[in-house]
Write a protein that holds these residues in place. Structure first.
Motif, PDB file in Angstrom:
ATOM      1  N   LEU A 177      45.002  13.014  60.138  1.00  0.00           N
ATOM      2  CA  LEU A 177      44.187  14.171  60.554  1.00  0.00           C
ATOM      3  C   LEU A 177      44.650  14.690  61.920  1.00  0.00           C
ATOM      4  CD1 LEU A 177      40.674  12.914  59.402  1.00  0.00           C
ATOM      5  CD2 LEU A 177      41.978  14.824  58.419  1.00  0.00           C
ATOM      6  N   THR A 178      44.996  13.798  62.819  1.00  0.00           N
ATOM      7  CA  THR A 178      45.472  14.201  64.142  1.00  0.00           C
ATOM      8  C   THR A 178      46.788  14.963  64.027  1.00  0.00           C
ATOM      9  OG1 THR A 178      44.387  12.269  65.139  1.00  0.00           O
ATOM     10  CG2 THR A 178      46.051  13.393  66.465  1.00  0.00           C
ATOM     11  N   ALA A 179      47.662  14.537  63.138  1.00  0.00           N
ATOM     12  CA  ALA A 179      48.936  15.243  62.937  1.00  0.00           C
ATOM     13  C   ALA A 179      48.695  16.664  62.423  1.00  0.00           C
ATOM     14  CB  ALA A 179      49.815  14.462  61.963  1.00  0.00           C
ATOM     15  N   ILE A 180      47.749  16.810  61.523  1.00  0.00           N
ATOM     16  CA  ILE A 180      47.404  18.149  61.023  1.00  0.00           C
ATOM     17  C   ILE A 180      46.857  18.996  62.169  1.00  0.00           C
ATOM     18  CG2 ILE A 180      45.857  19.446  59.490  1.00  0.00           C
ATOM     19  CD1 ILE A 180      46.068  17.025  57.532  1.00  0.00           C
ATOM     20  N   LEU A 181      45.979  18.412  62.987  1.00  0.00           N
ATOM     21  CA  LEU A 181      45.411  19.125  64.133  1.00  0.00           C
ATOM     22  C   LEU A 181      46.505  19.526  65.112  1.00  0.00           C
ATOM     23  CD1 LEU A 181      43.005  20.184  65.767  1.00  0.00           C
ATOM     24  CD2 LEU A 181      42.732  17.869  66.695  1.00  0.00           C
ATOM     25  N   LYS A 182      47.465  18.647  65.378  1.00  0.00           N
ATOM     26  CA  LYS A 182      48.572  18.975  66.286  1.00  0.00           C
ATOM     27  C   LYS A 182      49.300  20.232  65.820  1.00  0.00           C
ATOM     28  CE  LYS A 182      50.004  14.544  68.223  1.00  0.00           C
ATOM     29  NZ  LYS A 182      51.095  13.544  68.286  1.00  0.00           N
ATOM     30  N   ASN A 183      49.547  20.316  64.516  1.00  0.00           N
ATOM     31  CA  ASN A 183      50.222  21.500  63.983  1.00  0.00           C
ATOM     32  C   ASN A 183      49.373  22.752  64.160  1.00  0.00           C
ATOM     33  OD1 ASN A 183      52.593  20.198  63.170  1.00  0.00           O
ATOM     34  ND2 ASN A 183      51.647  19.522  61.273  1.00  0.00           N
ATOM     35  N   LYS A 184      48.076  22.625  64.013  1.00  0.00           N
ATOM     36  CA  LYS A 184      47.173  23.764  64.225  1.00  0.00           C
ATOM     37  C   LYS A 184      47.208  24.194  65.696  1.00  0.00           C
ATOM     38  CE  LYS A 184      45.307  23.798  60.057  1.00  0.00           C
ATOM     39  NZ  LYS A 184      45.685  24.866  59.154  1.00  0.00           N
ATOM     40  N   ILE A 185      47.250  23.228  66.597  1.00  0.00           N
ATOM     41  CA  ILE A 185      47.301  23.518  68.030  1.00  0.00           C
ATOM     42  C   ILE A 185      48.615  24.218  68.384  1.00  0.00           C
ATOM     43  CG2 ILE A 185      47.453  22.449  70.327  1.00  0.00           C
ATOM     44  CD1 ILE A 185      45.395  20.344  69.270  1.00  0.00           C
ATOM     45  N   ILE A 186      49.710  23.746  67.816  1.00  0.00           N
ATOM     46  CA  ILE A 186      51.008  24.380  68.066  1.00  0.00           C
ATOM     47  C   ILE A 186      50.985  25.825  67.591  1.00  0.00           C
ATOM     48  CG2 ILE A 186      53.447  24.375  67.357  1.00  0.00           C
ATOM     49  CD1 ILE A 186      53.293  21.279  67.560  1.00  0.00           C
ATOM     50  N   ASP A 187      50.317  26.095  66.476  1.00  0.00           N
ATOM     51  CA  ASP A 187      50.181  27.475  65.997  1.00  0.00           C
ATOM     52  C   ASP A 187      49.448  28.335  67.028  1.00  0.00           C
ATOM     53  OD1 ASP A 187      51.516  26.848  63.658  1.00  0.00           O
ATOM     54  OD2 ASP A 187      49.678  26.647  62.450  1.00  0.00           O
ATOM     55  N   VAL A 188      48.417  27.767  67.648  1.00  0.00           N
ATOM     56  CA  VAL A 188      47.679  28.494  68.694  1.00  0.00           C
ATOM     57  C   VAL A 188      48.593  28.742  69.886  1.00  0.00           C
ATOM     58  CG1 VAL A 188      45.774  28.339  70.354  1.00  0.00           C
ATOM     59  CG2 VAL A 188      45.407  27.665  67.983  1.00  0.00           C
ATOM     60  N   TYR A 189      49.360  27.726  70.294  1.00  0.00           N
ATOM     61  CA  TYR A 189      50.295  27.886  71.399  1.00  0.00           C
ATOM     62  C   TYR A 189      51.279  29.018  71.116  1.00  0.00           C
ATOM     63  CZ  TYR A 189      49.028  23.234  73.308  1.00  0.00           C
ATOM     64  OH  TYR A 189      48.391  22.158  73.845  1.00  0.00           O
ATOM     65  N   ARG A 190      51.831  29.015  69.899  1.00  0.00           N
ATOM     66  CA  ARG A 190      52.786  30.064  69.528  1.00  0.00           C
ATOM     67  C   ARG A 190      52.155  31.441  69.621  1.00  0.00           C
ATOM     68  NH1 ARG A 190      54.519  27.297  64.427  1.00  0.00           N
ATOM     69  NH2 ARG A 190      56.169  25.932  65.099  1.00  0.00           N
ATOM     70  N   LYS A 191      50.964  31.544  69.086  1.00  0.00           N
ATOM     71  CA  LYS A 191      50.267  32.832  69.094  1.00  0.00           C
ATOM     72  C   LYS A 191      50.015  33.300  70.520  1.00  0.00           C
ATOM     73  CE  LYS A 191      46.143  35.135  67.366  1.00  0.00           C
ATOM     74  NZ  LYS A 191      44.862  34.968  66.687  1.00  0.00           N
ATOM     75  N   ARG A 192      49.548  32.391  71.350  1.00  0.00           N
ATOM     76  CA  ARG A 192      49.275  32.738  72.742  1.00  0.00           C
ATOM     77  C   ARG A 192      50.559  33.078  73.489  1.00  0.00           C
ATOM     78  NH1 ARG A 192      44.808  28.279  74.667  1.00  0.00           N
ATOM     79  NH2 ARG A 192      43.028  29.179  73.547  1.00  0.00           N
ATOM     80  N   ALA A 193      51.593  32.279  73.247  1.00  0.00           N
ATOM     81  CA  ALA A 193      52.858  32.495  73.950  1.00  0.00           C
ATOM     82  C   ALA A 193      53.480  33.829  73.564  1.00  0.00           C
ATOM     83  CB  ALA A 193      53.839  31.355  73.648  1.00  0.00           C
ATOM     84  N   SER A 194      53.335  34.210  72.311  1.00  0.00           N
ATOM     85  CA  SER A 194      53.914  35.488  71.882  1.00  0.00           C
ATOM     86  C   SER A 194      53.151  36.662  72.460  1.00  0.00           C
ATOM     87  CB  SER A 194      53.928  35.588  70.357  1.00  0.00           C
ATOM     88  OG  SER A 194      52.603  35.672  69.864  1.00  0.00           O
ATOM     89  N   GLY A 195      51.927  36.422  72.898  1.00  0.00           N
ATOM     90  CA  GLY A 195      51.125  37.483  73.498  1.00  0.00           C
ATOM     91  C   GLY A 195      51.259  37.549  75.005  1.00  0.00           C
ATOM     92  N   LEU A 196      52.140  36.728  75.582  1.00  0.00           N
ATOM     93  CA  LEU A 196      52.334  36.728  77.032  1.00  0.00           C
ATOM     94  C   LEU A 196      52.934  38.058  77.461  1.00  0.00           C
ATOM     95  CD1 LEU A 196      52.269  35.043  79.658  1.00  0.00           C
ATOM     96  CD2 LEU A 196      54.613  34.411  79.174  1.00  0.00           C
ATOM     97  N   THR A 197      52.218  38.746  78.313  1.00  0.00           N
ATOM     98  CA  THR A 197      52.716  40.040  78.763  1.00  0.00           C
ATOM     99  C   THR A 197      53.688  39.856  79.911  1.00  0.00           C
ATOM    100  OG1 THR A 197      50.944  40.299  80.376  1.00  0.00           O
ATOM    101  CG2 THR A 197      50.516  41.143  78.155  1.00  0.00           C
ATOM    102  N   VAL A 198      54.536  40.819  80.094  1.00  0.00           N
ATOM    103  CA  VAL A 198      55.504  40.772  81.191  1.00  0.00           C
ATOM    104  C   VAL A 198      54.769  40.723  82.516  1.00  0.00           C
ATOM    105  CG1 VAL A 198      57.374  42.019  82.324  1.00  0.00           C
ATOM    106  CG2 VAL A 198      57.240  41.974  79.830  1.00  0.00           C
TER     107      VAL A 198
END
Length: 191
Positions: free
Chosen positions: A63-84
């Protein structure tokens, strides 16, 4: 091979693992609503993949491994929204710490010793963790994601670069700037 000790029991997941998974997500995301949503999404994803559980780990680890992947998805989403602008502003803040000519710390911002926490003082640990979370929340999303993956999850630099789609050089710059910013915030708010 699935044994008695690692058989899935979805009916017990909420009572046995929800608190642990929530705290795990909170340490990495620092947003109550998002952490709750991630735990729910983890349980749903696990239910959908229950037939793929091979029994090579415990239920909690899986379950923790599944959660880690969900967290990484959030990181990706947030990182892609980083404005200049937000990256530029954060860079300017860290640049203020150093003398332009020598590259050395400005006396005002030079690192000071940070008070250590005795292993037995639970209240001090809780207070420090609260301040650390506040300081992490002030970092740009990409910096926070990189720092958290590196120092909370012990992920390798290559994995972080791949997951968040940053270059190795950019990774090390981000880590450095995040540490400088966190140190300044902790010095200001903890000592």
């Amino acid at each position: 091979m699935i044994t008695e000790s690692n058989v899935l029991n979805p009916h017990q997941w909420v009572s046995q693992y929800a608190d642990y998974l929530y705290l795990y997500a909170m340490m990495r995301i620092n947003n109550e609503d998002t952490a709750k949503d991630l735990v729910q999404e983890t349980f749903l994803a696990a239910l959908e993949k229950v037939d793929k559980f091979e029994g090579k780990s415990t239920e909690r680890t899986w379950l923790t491994a599944i959660l880690k992947n969900k967290i990484i998805d959030v990181y990706r989403k947030r990182a892609s929204g980083l404005t200049v602008n937000s990256a530029y502003e954060a860079e300017q803040e860290t640049d203020d710490f150093f003398d332009e000519d020598t590259g050395h710390w400005k006396a005002k911002y030079a690192p000071q010793p940070i008070a250590t926490i005795d292993g037995q003082d639970v209240l001090l640990k809780k207070e420090f963790n609260g301040i650390l979370q506040m300081c992490l929340a002030k970092l740009p999303h990409l910096w926070r994601s990189v720092f958290t993956m590196k120092h909370l999850d012990d992920a390798a630099a290559a994995v972080i670069c791949s997951e968040l789609r940053v270059t190795q050089a950019n990774f090390w710059v981000i880590i450095h700037r995040a540490k400088v910013s966190l140190r300044a915030c902790l010095q200001k708010n903890w000592n």
